[in-house]
Design a protein around this motif. Structure first.
Motif, mmCIF file in Angstrom:
data_model
loop_
_atom_site.group_PDB
_atom_site.id
_atom_site.type_symbol
_atom_site.label_atom_id
_atom_site.label_comp_id
_atom_site.label_asym_id
_atom_site.label_seq_id
_atom_site.Cartn_x
_atom_site.Cartn_y
_atom_site.Cartn_z
ATOM 1 N N LYS A 28 0.633 -0.872 -0.198
ATOM 2 C CA LYS A 28 0.318 0.264 0.209
ATOM 3 C C LYS A 28 0.690 0.743 0.053
ATOM 4 C CE LYS A 28 -2.695 2.769 3.394
ATOM 5 N NZ LYS A 28 -3.530 2.590 4.607
ATOM 6 N N ASN A 32 -2.817 5.351 -1.475
ATOM 7 C CA ASN A 32 -3.766 4.548 -0.778
ATOM 8 C C ASN A 32 -3.569 3.362 -1.677
ATOM 9 O OD1 ASN A 32 -3.909 4.777 1.777
ATOM 10 N ND2 ASN A 32 -5.398 6.739 1.426
ATOM 11 N N ILE A 34 -3.144 -0.226 -3.744
ATOM 12 C CA ILE A 34 -2.530 -1.566 -3.249
ATOM 13 C C ILE A 34 -2.304 -2.108 -4.705
ATOM 14 C CG2 ILE A 34 -3.114 -3.713 -2.532
ATOM 15 C CD1 ILE A 34 -3.472 -1.141 -0.218
ATOM 16 N N ARG A 45 3.960 0.384 2.886
ATOM 17 C CA ARG A 45 3.394 -0.869 3.777
ATOM 18 C C ARG A 45 3.532 -2.362 3.074
ATOM 19 N NH1 ARG A 45 3.075 -2.427 8.072
ATOM 20 N NH2 ARG A 45 1.103 -3.131 8.774
ATOM 21 N N LEU A 65 -5.881 -8.233 4.854
ATOM 22 C CA LEU A 65 -5.402 -7.347 4.018
ATOM 23 C C LEU A 65 -6.241 -6.347 4.250
ATOM 24 C CD1 LEU A 65 -4.959 -9.262 0.217
ATOM 25 C CD2 LEU A 65 -3.148 -8.328 2.514
ATOM 26 N N GLU A 66 -7.138 -6.423 4.505
ATOM 27 C CA GLU A 66 -8.031 -5.297 4.847
ATOM 28 C C GLU A 66 -7.537 -4.680 6.264
ATOM 29 O OE1 GLU A 66 -10.312 -7.524 3.314
ATOM 30 O OE2 GLU A 66 -11.643 -6.770 1.806
ATOM 31 N N ASN A 68 -5.291 -5.068 7.629
ATOM 32 C CA ASN A 68 -3.456 -5.077 7.953
ATOM 33 C C ASN A 68 -3.048 -3.579 7.419
ATOM 34 O OD1 ASN A 68 -0.989 -5.257 8.569
ATOM 35 N ND2 ASN A 68 0.064 -5.793 6.308
ATOM 36 N N PHE A 69 -3.610 -2.946 6.641
ATOM 37 C CA PHE A 69 -3.567 -1.825 5.305
ATOM 38 C C PHE A 69 -4.956 -0.847 6.079
ATOM 39 C CE2 PHE A 69 -2.290 -4.300 1.755
ATOM 40 C CZ PHE A 69 -0.374 -3.987 2.094
ATOM 41 N N GLU A 70 -5.613 -1.209 7.276
ATOM 42 C CA GLU A 70 -6.857 -0.331 7.177
ATOM 43 C C GLU A 70 -8.120 0.251 6.397
ATOM 44 O OE1 GLU A 70 -4.259 2.152 9.819
ATOM 45 O OE2 GLU A 70 -4.322 0.803 11.799
ATOM 46 N N ILE A 73 -10.050 -3.560 0.416
ATOM 47 C CA ILE A 73 -9.774 -3.551 -0.740
ATOM 48 C C ILE A 73 -10.135 -3.894 -2.165
ATOM 49 C CG2 ILE A 73 -7.406 -5.260 -1.852
ATOM 50 C CD1 ILE A 73 -6.567 -5.268 1.243
#
Length: 90
Positions: A28, A32, A34, A45, A65-66, A68-70, A73
């Protein structure tokens, strides 16, 4: 002679630490966006997944994944990962 330390990362699917080179990196960036990092050197990140379809399915199902990346996706990222795993399996 001293041996080099092998960098270890945790797979989001199976939650086991594995050598960084054996995992697929998802990144990411600051905008923002991905993307799948094939080189392992993109800025941003990173999150790691094994090159195994079952680990990818676990990560998707558990929304790892959602978390982890807040952020939410795009499903096409998962499609890219699935295609890459099919190519690796051949």
């Amino acid at each position: 002679m001293k041996q080099k330390k092998v960098p270890m990362r945790m797979c989001l699917g199976c939650r086991k630490p594995k050598p960084k080179k054996s995992l697929i990196r998802i990144v990411k960036n600051k905008e923002n966006e991905i993307s799948v990092d094939f080189t392992g050197r993109m800025h941003g990140r990173g999150a790691y997944i094994c090159r195994d379809k079952s680990c990818l399915e676990k990560a998707i199902k558990g929304r790892q994944l959602e978390r982890n990346f807040e952020m939410v996706i795009n499903p096409e990222i998962f499609d890219i990962l699935k295609k890459q795993m099919e190519e690796i399996g051949e």
